[in-house]
Design an enzyme around this catalytic site. Structure first.
Site, PDB file in Angstrom:
ATOM      1  N   HIS A 203      21.504  -5.289  -4.274  1.00 33.68           N
ATOM      2  CA  HIS A 203      20.699  -6.112  -3.361  1.00 33.68           C
ATOM      3  C   HIS A 203      19.536  -5.366  -2.711  1.00 33.68           C
ATOM      4  O   HIS A 203      18.715  -5.977  -2.049  1.00 33.68           O
ATOM      5  CB  HIS A 203      21.569  -6.682  -2.247  1.00 33.68           C
ATOM      6  CG  HIS A 203      21.898  -5.668  -1.185  1.00 33.68           C
ATOM      7  ND1 HIS A 203      22.761  -4.631  -1.392  1.00 33.68           N
ATOM      8  CD2 HIS A 203      21.451  -5.536   0.084  1.00 33.68           C
ATOM      9  CE1 HIS A 203      22.840  -3.901  -0.297  1.00 33.68           C
ATOM     10  NE2 HIS A 203      22.061  -4.417   0.609  1.00 33.68           N
TER      11      HIS A 203
HETATM   12  N1  UDP Z   1      30.398  -7.147   1.117  1.00 31.79           N
HETATM   13  C1  UDP Z   1      31.098  -8.334   1.309  1.00 31.79           C
HETATM   14  N2  UDP Z   1      30.947  -9.313   0.373  1.00 31.79           N
HETATM   15  C2  UDP Z   1      30.148  -9.189  -0.720  1.00 31.79           C
HETATM   16  C3  UDP Z   1      29.440  -7.972  -0.896  1.00 31.79           C
HETATM   17  C4  UDP Z   1      29.576  -6.976   0.049  1.00 31.79           C
HETATM   18  O1  UDP Z   1      31.835  -8.487   2.279  1.00 31.79           O
HETATM   19  O2  UDP Z   1      30.059 -10.137  -1.510  1.00 31.79           O
HETATM   20  C5  UDP Z   1      30.553  -6.097   2.130  1.00 31.79           C
HETATM   21  C6  UDP Z   1      30.882  -4.744   1.600  1.00 31.79           C
HETATM   22  O3  UDP Z   1      32.264  -4.620   1.355  1.00 31.79           O
HETATM   23  C7  UDP Z   1      30.391  -3.842   2.725  1.00 31.79           C
HETATM   24  C8  UDP Z   1      29.195  -4.573   3.239  1.00 31.79           C
HETATM   25  O4  UDP Z   1      29.304  -5.919   2.774  1.00 31.79           O
HETATM   26  O5  UDP Z   1      31.342  -3.776   3.768  1.00 31.79           O
HETATM   27  C9  UDP Z   1      27.961  -3.928   2.705  1.00 31.79           C
HETATM   28  O6  UDP Z   1      26.871  -4.668   3.026  1.00 31.79           O
HETATM   29  P1  UDP Z   1      25.531  -4.648   2.182  1.00 31.79           P
HETATM   30  O7  UDP Z   1      25.809  -4.083   0.853  1.00 31.79           O
HETATM   31  O8  UDP Z   1      24.965  -6.008   2.293  1.00 31.79           O
HETATM   32  O9  UDP Z   1      24.591  -3.703   3.050  1.00 31.79           O
HETATM   33  P2  UDP Z   1      24.405  -2.137   3.129  1.00 31.79           P
HETATM   34  O10 UDP Z   1      25.747  -1.510   3.336  1.00 31.79           O
HETATM   35  O11 UDP Z   1      23.733  -1.690   1.880  1.00 31.79           O
HETATM   36  O12 UDP Z   1      23.536  -1.945   4.318  1.00 31.79           O
END
Ligand code: UDP
Length: 354
Positions: A203
């Site tokens: 993403h």
């Molecule tokens: N996550 C979730 N459902 C999904 C995909 C990711 O709950 O379909 C969770 C994942 O387990 C983690 C968090 O979202 O705890 C990560 O968020 P994201 O990847 O959107 O953002 P980043 O961590 O890159 O800032």
């Protein structure tokens, strides 16, 4: 009694808030109000987390989304300021590195309200990333910087933070608190899971905004999926981009984003994680799974140093090669992110430095 305004807006912030706000609610010294900027708003990107994880209902929902960076951050700044003037909290608390983070910190600081930054000190050293800009600016105007790791503390010291009027606190990682607490509440997702599968997410703007990178990643995953199932709960931004293009996806199991309890269920059972997510790289470690990172660098370098994670960028051959040939460290008995008590540490420090 401390009055704390927490500002959240994006999926990972809901998950972090679920762990911290639950503990704050148990504490008689802090009264928390929650401001949801609306940055993420779909049912499966927002509501599901509040429902499944029992996050207190936001006191305010600003419903600001779907705008370019400037317009989004500007509107958040304006609306948050209006609320802070009415609510007059002692502290605001922000998480991570999104537009909601910088907007909240900036609105508060100009009103002389103290700023607490959870997940402070992280650096990718890639100034093309919107997240890197947000986190650096937020750190600089925060009064307490809650660092998840020793690396994060070191990053701040390297930038001269020992000469800046602020408090650096190594709190441990709040996502570990969430993983420990909610893994007991795991929920089976609606799809039938194969016996063996890789869990993947994509993403990040650096991939979704670059057709070549995104295409290389999907081609690599699609090829690997000929041998091993790959399940991708796909972020709406990525889903929108691949919908009308010729990306190779026929072997992949692409599903709607899932709630955290379903995510934890899959993390418990997958054989490997492939991701460009920051949070998921750590969760792979919490759930003792190797991880291939689909970015050119990571903020979580302790995972790389200990060979739990390999950077493969967006290079098709490198991704496939890493999957086929790399021997990961499988001895996960090492404490990299604290002991799952970040929430208590954060609350104690907030009370101490109020
Ligand atoms: N996550 C979730 N459902 C999904 C995909 C990711 O709950 O379909 C969770 C994942 O387990 C983690 C968090 O979202 O705890 C990560 O968020 P994201 O990847 O959107 O953002 P980043 O961590 O890159 O800032």
């Amino acid at each position: 009694m401390i009055k704390l305004a927490t500002i959240i807006g994006a999926r990972p912030q809901f998950i972090k808030a679920a762990a911290l706000s639950r503990k704050i609610a148990e504490n008689n010294n802090i009264n928390e109000i929650i401001i949801h900027t609306g940055q993420h708003f779909d049912t499966n990107m927002s509501d599901i987390f509040f429902d499944e994880m029992n996050i207190p209902k936001p006191n305010y929902n600003l419903n600001i989304n779907g705008l370019n960076h400037g317009a989004m951050t500007g509107q958040m700044l304006q609306k948050i300021e209006e609320i802070l003037i009415i609510e007059k909290p002692d502290w605001i608390l922000v998480y991570g590195d999104t537009n909601s983070t910088i907007a909240g910190a900036l609105a508060a600081k100009k009103l002389h309200i103290k700023v607490a930054h959870v997940e402070a000190g992280l650096r990718s050293f890639n100034m093309d990333m919107p997240e890197e800009i947000n986190r650096i600016l937020t750190d600089r105007i925060s009064d307490i910087l809650f660092c998840p790791t020793y690396t994060a503390v070191k990053n701040l010291l390297n930038e001269g933070y020992d000469n800046i009027k602020c408090k650096i606190a190594k709190s441990g990682d709040i996502m570990q608190d969430a993983a420990i607490f909610y893994s007991k509440k795991e929920q089976k997702p609606k799809i039938n899971l194969p016996k063996e599968f890789i869990l993947a997410t994509i993403h990040r703007a650096e991939n979704t905004d670059n057709k070549k990178r995104l295409s290389e990643i999907f081609t690599a995953l699609n090829q690997i999926a000929k041998e091993t199932n790959i399940i991708i709960p796909l972020h709406p931004r990525t889903a929108k981009i691949i919908k009308n293009s010729e990306f190779q996806t026929q072997n992949l199991t692409i599903i709607e984003p899932v709630g955290y309890l379903e995510m934890v269920y899959m993390l418990n059972r997958c054989k490997m994680v492939m991701t460009d997510s920051g949070g998921l790289q750590k969760e792979a470690f919490f759930f003792k799974k190797p991880c291939i990172t689909l970015r050119n660098e990571t903020e979580w370098i302790e995972l790389i140093k200990n060979n739990f994670n390999q950077i493969a960028g967006a290079d098709k051959n490198k991704i496939i090669n890493t999957y086929k040939n790399h021997k990961f460290n499988t001895n996960f008995n090492i404490n990299l992110y604290g002991n799952g008590k970040a929430a208590e540490n954060i609350i104690n420090q907030l009370i101490k430095y109020n």
